[in-house]
Design a protein around this motif. Sequence first.
Motif, PDB file in Angstrom:
ATOM      1  N   THR A 229     -34.196  76.334  52.065  1.00 30.08           N
ATOM      2  CA  THR A 229     -33.680  75.415  51.044  1.00 30.08           C
ATOM      3  C   THR A 229     -32.204  75.658  50.728  1.00 30.08           C
ATOM      4  OG1 THR A 229     -34.429  76.901  49.272  1.00 30.08           O
ATOM      5  CG2 THR A 229     -35.950  75.154  49.977  1.00 30.08           C
TER       6      THR A 229
ATOM      7  N   ASP B 213     -28.442  75.261  50.647  1.00 35.55           N
ATOM      8  CA  ASP B 213     -27.555  74.121  50.869  1.00 35.55           C
ATOM      9  C   ASP B 213     -26.220  74.652  51.393  1.00 35.55           C
ATOM     10  OD1 ASP B 213     -25.946  71.869  50.749  1.00 35.55           O
ATOM     11  OD2 ASP B 213     -26.937  71.092  48.967  1.00 35.55           O
TER      12      ASP B 213
ATOM     13  N   ASP C 283     -25.713  69.991  41.251  1.00 36.30           N
ATOM     14  CA  ASP C 283     -26.368  70.618  42.396  1.00 36.30           C
ATOM     15  C   ASP C 283     -26.138  72.116  42.361  1.00 36.30           C
ATOM     16  OD1 ASP C 283     -27.281  68.275  44.314  1.00 36.30           O
ATOM     17  OD2 ASP C 283     -25.304  67.715  43.577  1.00 36.30           O
TER      18      ASP C 283
ATOM     19  N   GLU D 107     -31.234  73.435  47.646  1.00 43.98           N
ATOM     20  CA  GLU D 107     -31.559  72.015  47.537  1.00 43.98           C
ATOM     21  C   GLU D 107     -32.676  71.740  46.539  1.00 43.98           C
ATOM     22  OE1 GLU D 107     -32.461  71.019  51.537  1.00 43.98           O
ATOM     23  OE2 GLU D 107     -30.364  70.934  52.203  1.00 43.98           O
ATOM     24  N   ASN D 108     -33.574  72.695  46.340  1.00 45.43           N
ATOM     25  CA  ASN D 108     -34.720  72.481  45.454  1.00 45.43           C
ATOM     26  C   ASN D 108     -34.471  72.964  44.029  1.00 45.43           C
ATOM     27  OD1 ASN D 108     -34.634  75.177  46.278  1.00 45.43           O
ATOM     28  ND2 ASN D 108     -36.852  75.436  46.118  1.00 45.43           N
TER      29      ASN D 108
ATOM     30  N   ARG E 101     -21.218  64.470  45.542  1.00 42.97           N
ATOM     31  CA  ARG E 101     -21.844  65.329  44.535  1.00 42.97           C
ATOM     32  C   ARG E 101     -21.020  65.514  43.266  1.00 42.97           C
ATOM     33  NH1 ARG E 101     -25.162  69.775  48.052  1.00 42.97           N
ATOM     34  NH2 ARG E 101     -25.617  68.428  49.821  1.00 42.97           N
TER      35      ARG E 101
END
Length: 623
Positions: A125, A127, A147, A151-152, A413
């Motif tokens: 996960t 990024d 963010d 990612e999670n 983002r």
Amino acid sequence: MDDISFRVSGYSSVSSDVDFQMHKGNGFTLCIFGEVFGAVIGEEVLSEVKLNERLLSAIEKHQDIDELVGAIVGEAFLIISNDTELDIFCTLSAPALYFHKEKSGEITFSNNEKWIYCAYGSYDTLDEKEVVNSILSHHILARNPFDSLFENIKKLIPGSKIRLAENQSDIDLFFLNYKQKQGTFSKNSKRFGFLLEQTLTLIKKDEEKKFILLKSGGIDSAVLLAALGKIDCLHVPYSGVGHPSVTLAESIVKDFDNKLILAKQKERMSLDYLRKRGEEGFGTIAGPQYLTVDFAIKDEGELVHAFSGQNLDTLYYVDTFAPLSTITGYKRAVYTFLKIPYRVIYYWMFHSKKWRFLLTPILRKKEWRMSFKTFIDRLARSYQEHTMVYEKEKFPKGLEALSEMYKKNRDERLSLPVTDLMKRKFGKDLEEFNSSERLTTIKTLRWCRTIHNVPTMYQNIRRIDDLERMIVYNHGPLASFFMNYRLSIREMFTVKPLSHRYFQSKMKPYSSYVKELGLNPSWTQGIVSKLKRVIQGSTSVVPQKPLSLNKEMDILGELLSNQRLISEDFKTPEAKMLFDFWMERINSHRNFSWTKDMAMMACRFVNMQIFLNGILNNDNSAK
């Protein structure tokens, strides 16, 4: 602020291992995590008890509480829950609140990024684009607003809120709804002084705490000293004990009959201390100056609460482009004049078609042709803090291949989330925004790009240094004031006159310090070449001079020794390239010329390696 973690299930229950206030209302519950000192709304100063009563009454009547929360003095998270939905607010001075949603629907929140990363982060996960972004950005631009490095795991930043209802989650910035009337300079000066003094009074009501002021040689901390009166001060001589800022800080503190402590300078910090610092979070080893200065204060094991003047420059001018406090007289005036083109883009007339013609002499034509969307994108993409919007981004030699990846990540983002928020707020397309709405958008972008990062960095550092930094200007009354403040013509040609007026009302004339320090300006030196640059329309940032940083780079190399490079498992070629570049650069550092920006980037690389190495090789024991 203490580390806080809690879980939410079914949008109506809250559990935590730490204490929190719970207030029951008619069909709802209000929970407050952290510390709330009170609030300042208009001319009214509310104690913590009165604020709680006002909040409960407003929630009971289904009234909007954004303005109330935006006026809070304190670092806290507020949770309002009923049977169908739940709202979570981060006050404007709180660190970011990270959250992870389980398949079961349960959501875990924490202001300890290390804890939540250990619990839910993994290589699968990770990024890698965010990793690249964090290393390339200026040290206080390290994190994108919503963010995280995984990612999670997402986050709420100071001044933001999330609503959870029926499997939906909507994040918004609540200070955007705060309304403020624009007064005269004199009225604004009085308002600033009132908000500052009331904010400090609310914070200092706990007499059992040990308070200290982090005093630089600058005006931001000098204003705090003027407002606080009798308080011990600490100066961190990052540029050496012989730097004029040290003498300036000593003179100002002496004028208030206070005590100034100089932080200790060492040949090098303990490697064990630096590793522990790096393991606590990203941004904890932000530059080479942190490798040789020990500014931890320990008072018989007690946590010291330190007032910091951080962020006023960014809140007030969005970006000051201002001379150092040690630059005085005509030389200061010339410097300020040369930086007007940098500052004017944050002035409302720049965005008003009616008044733009007045600015033509000091701006180039291509700025007028730039769409507002392009303007905002360029402001978001700049990887240096003090880079003009319309200047071409110059990536370090050898890293040019990362430019497009970095820009795309910032567009997706940072720029896009903010512009989407603003379009929803104003109900129209960006190009239709008036000058006031454009300025609100620029300041909001700046908050999301810069200001929200500092409380999180200080929260991470606190676990090692036992020093609770309190960013005074981030507290609700002051932050809301400046986020909604419109600069006057006077403020285009001077630097932070609200701050200087308040300071001068409490102290000897500023000129006395010029005399004491012998800072008579050799203002004619270089003036011809500077004026020539203005006539030619060049406002480029002056190239940084190479620095001798062999000692600091040796320390970074030692910190990396015996560490497995986390990029060995990276999937993104650009991320691998960035780590390989910095490993080679640090290992062969004596063959390169270093600038301050490059040295800070090297520190962020080492910090990221140390931090993520501990996260990715943990056993998820935090769950």
